[in-house]
Scaffold this motif. Sequence first.
Motif, mmCIF file in Angstrom:
data_model
loop_
_atom_site.group_PDB
_atom_site.id
_atom_site.type_symbol
_atom_site.label_atom_id
_atom_site.label_comp_id
_atom_site.label_asym_id
_atom_site.label_seq_id
_atom_site.Cartn_x
_atom_site.Cartn_y
_atom_site.Cartn_z
ATOM 1 N N ILE A 123 0.854 -1.184 0.000
ATOM 2 C CA ILE A 123 0.000 0.000 0.000
ATOM 3 C C ILE A 123 0.894 1.240 0.000
ATOM 4 C CG2 ILE A 123 -1.781 1.289 1.222
ATOM 5 C CD1 ILE A 123 -2.751 -1.350 0.070
ATOM 6 N N VAL A 124 0.724 2.113 -0.994
ATOM 7 C CA VAL A 124 1.542 3.322 -1.098
ATOM 8 C C VAL A 124 0.720 4.595 -0.914
ATOM 9 C CG1 VAL A 124 3.302 2.259 -2.558
ATOM 10 C CG2 VAL A 124 1.292 3.311 -3.623
ATOM 11 N N HIS A 125 -0.595 4.457 -0.869
ATOM 12 C CA HIS A 125 -1.442 5.647 -0.672
ATOM 13 C C HIS A 125 -2.782 5.220 -0.105
ATOM 14 C CE1 HIS A 125 -3.162 9.603 -1.284
ATOM 15 N NE2 HIS A 125 -4.178 9.058 -1.921
ATOM 16 N N SER A 126 -3.288 6.035 0.805
ATOM 17 C CA SER A 126 -4.596 5.775 1.403
ATOM 18 C C SER A 126 -5.265 7.104 1.719
ATOM 19 C CB SER A 126 -4.444 4.931 2.676
ATOM 20 O OG SER A 126 -5.707 4.670 3.255
ATOM 21 N N GLU A 127 -6.552 7.198 1.431
ATOM 22 C CA GLU A 127 -7.317 8.394 1.755
ATOM 23 C C GLU A 127 -8.801 8.020 1.801
ATOM 24 O OE1 GLU A 127 -8.325 11.323 -1.478
ATOM 25 O OE2 GLU A 127 -6.552 10.407 -2.405
ATOM 26 N N PRO A 128 -9.632 8.883 2.387
ATOM 27 C CA PRO A 128 -11.055 8.550 2.490
ATOM 28 C C PRO A 128 -11.734 8.490 1.121
ATOM 29 C CG PRO A 128 -10.462 10.283 4.037
ATOM 30 C CD PRO A 128 -9.299 10.109 3.125
ATOM 31 N N LEU A 129 -12.620 7.527 0.974
ATOM 32 C CA LEU A 129 -13.519 7.448 -0.175
ATOM 33 C C LEU A 129 -14.831 8.071 0.275
ATOM 34 C CD1 LEU A 129 -13.433 6.196 -3.061
ATOM 35 C CD2 LEU A 129 -14.578 4.200 -2.111
ATOM 36 N N VAL A 130 -15.291 9.104 -0.444
ATOM 37 C CA VAL A 130 -16.460 9.859 0.008
ATOM 38 C C VAL A 130 -17.485 9.955 -1.118
ATOM 39 C CG1 VAL A 130 -15.073 11.198 1.637
ATOM 40 C CG2 VAL A 130 -15.467 12.088 -0.675
ATOM 41 N N TRP A 131 -18.682 10.384 -0.750
ATOM 42 C CA TRP A 131 -19.739 10.593 -1.736
ATOM 43 C C TRP A 131 -19.544 11.951 -2.396
ATOM 44 C CZ3 TRP A 131 -22.709 6.758 -3.325
ATOM 45 C CH2 TRP A 131 -22.895 5.655 -2.484
ATOM 46 N N ALA A 132 -19.749 11.990 -3.721
ATOM 47 C CA ALA A 132 -19.562 13.236 -4.463
ATOM 48 C C ALA A 132 -20.694 13.431 -5.457
ATOM 49 C CB ALA A 132 -18.221 13.223 -5.201
ATOM 50 N N GLY A 133 -20.975 14.698 -5.746
ATOM 51 C CA GLY A 133 -21.995 15.058 -6.724
ATOM 52 C C GLY A 133 -21.847 16.512 -7.104
ATOM 53 N N ARG A 134 -22.729 17.006 -7.932
ATOM 54 C CA ARG A 134 -22.668 18.409 -8.353
ATOM 55 C C ARG A 134 -23.061 19.328 -7.206
ATOM 56 N NH1 ARG A 134 -22.373 21.125 -13.245
ATOM 57 N NH2 ARG A 134 -23.183 23.264 -13.132
ATOM 58 N N GLU A 135 -22.387 20.496 -7.145
ATOM 59 C CA GLU A 135 -22.638 21.434 -6.054
ATOM 60 C C GLU A 135 -24.101 21.845 -5.954
ATOM 61 O OE1 GLU A 135 -19.968 24.639 -6.803
ATOM 62 O OE2 GLU A 135 -18.267 23.679 -5.796
ATOM 63 N N ASP A 136 -24.724 22.166 -7.082
ATOM 64 C CA ASP A 136 -26.121 22.603 -7.075
ATOM 65 C C ASP A 136 -27.058 21.507 -7.575
ATOM 66 O OD1 ASP A 136 -25.169 22.572 -9.630
ATOM 67 O OD2 ASP A 136 -25.965 24.527 -10.217
ATOM 68 N N GLY A 137 -26.581 20.269 -7.520
ATOM 69 C CA GLY A 137 -27.354 19.171 -8.088
ATOM 70 C C GLY A 137 -28.447 18.649 -7.173
ATOM 71 N N VAL A 138 -29.353 17.898 -7.789
ATOM 72 C CA VAL A 138 -30.461 17.300 -7.037
ATOM 73 C C VAL A 138 -30.456 15.780 -7.150
ATOM 74 C CG1 VAL A 138 -31.913 19.357 -7.257
ATOM 75 C CG2 VAL A 138 -32.019 17.564 -9.019
ATOM 76 N N ALA A 139 -29.447 15.223 -7.805
ATOM 77 C CA ALA A 139 -29.423 13.770 -7.996
ATOM 78 C C ALA A 139 -29.463 13.031 -6.669
ATOM 79 C CB ALA A 139 -28.178 13.369 -8.793
ATOM 80 N N VAL A 140 -28.778 13.580 -5.654
ATOM 81 C CA VAL A 140 -28.716 12.918 -4.350
ATOM 82 C C VAL A 140 -30.089 12.844 -3.688
ATOM 83 C CG1 VAL A 140 -28.211 15.022 -3.020
ATOM 84 C CG2 VAL A 140 -27.369 12.803 -2.221
ATOM 85 N N GLN A 141 -31.031 13.662 -4.117
ATOM 86 C CA GLN A 141 -32.363 13.690 -3.515
ATOM 87 C C GLN A 141 -33.329 12.722 -4.182
ATOM 88 O OE1 GLN A 141 -33.717 17.777 -3.606
ATOM 89 N NE2 GLN A 141 -31.719 18.558 -2.917
ATOM 90 N N ARG A 142 -32.912 12.117 -5.288
ATOM 91 C CA ARG A 142 -33.824 11.255 -6.036
ATOM 92 C C ARG A 142 -33.918 9.865 -5.428
ATOM 93 N NH1 ARG A 142 -30.885 13.350 -11.061
ATOM 94 N NH2 ARG A 142 -32.043 15.237 -11.638
ATOM 95 N N THR A 143 -35.065 9.238 -5.664
ATOM 96 C CA THR A 143 -35.298 7.863 -5.237
ATOM 97 C C THR A 143 -35.854 7.073 -6.422
ATOM 98 O OG1 THR A 143 -35.822 8.609 -2.999
ATOM 99 C CG2 THR A 143 -36.508 6.385 -3.591
ATOM 100 N N PRO A 144 -35.210 5.933 -6.737
ATOM 101 C CA PRO A 144 -33.994 5.392 -6.134
ATOM 102 C C PRO A 144 -32.780 6.268 -6.438
ATOM 103 C CG PRO A 144 -34.570 4.143 -8.087
ATOM 104 C CD PRO A 144 -35.713 5.079 -7.845
ATOM 105 N N LEU A 145 -31.753 6.146 -5.589
ATOM 106 C CA LEU A 145 -30.561 6.968 -5.715
ATOM 107 C C LEU A 145 -29.811 6.610 -6.998
ATOM 108 C CD1 LEU A 145 -28.648 9.034 -4.232
ATOM 109 C CD2 LEU A 145 -27.387 7.010 -3.430
#
Length: 297
Positions: free
Chosen positions: A173-195
Amino acid sequence: MNQLSTIAPSRAALPLLDSEVLRTFVTIAESGGFTRAAQQLFRTPSALSMQIKRLEETLGQTLFVREARYVRLTSEGEVLLGYGRRLLKLNAEAVTQFLAPTIEGRVGLGITDDVVGRILPTVLAQFARSHPAVQVDVVVGRSKDLLAQLDDGELDLALVMSVEPGQATRGDIVHSEPLVWAGREDGVAVQRTPLPVTLAQQGCAWRRITLNALDHAGIDYRIAYSCDHCAGQEAAMLADLAVTAFPKSLIRSPLKRLHNDSLPPLGDYQVALVKRAGSSDASEVLAERVVEAFREG
């Protein structure tokens, strides 16, 4: 402005920094303690302490804050760490240029596209300066494909995404960092169901981590977009078609990290360096440059 940069030079010659003392300083800073550094340098902690004391006296600055079981850099120490790393690297390049035997040949380096921009320009530039007679062939692809090419003898080194925690990992292992959720700053995709999510194809470690997290949290989702390249997944997020799991350091505006309580934690993203058995001197040196590039960020 830090204190080191405001010291006015006198008419007398400035003192020279000893490379061995700099190596001691950098090792202590990177290991986090005198005892651990002493083990790496095969010296006693008291000997290292004396070196650092003399270095602090030479520069007129306190470089470490000493705590019970750990030391941390002062602001002046952080400045010197950058200089120290560069000086040691330049010293190694100079010695290699004149004393090391000429290394020739070819090195095949496999790399995933998520780390191409992170280290490749720096690694190639440094390696070309110190070993101009070596041809470096870079292949960008998926982790499982790169490992297959490595096993077939087509590649000498491969930088691949590590498997999930708890599973056996090939290489170091030569690098490690958090894996996080990402999306558009003004986006609404995260609010949709199903995701709606965008993922790489089957066999990608990110894909498995993402889907396992969503399944474990009981979140209803659909795969809205698939692409093996980060640029393709970024396009889907920029179009607000989907969200995805992304290394924290790769998120750039107008994308953002999503802080949504409904999204499950993802853990860490890791990069492993895998070497082919019986690798050449050239590939060993290139591997060292890769490790250095990740360590220095």
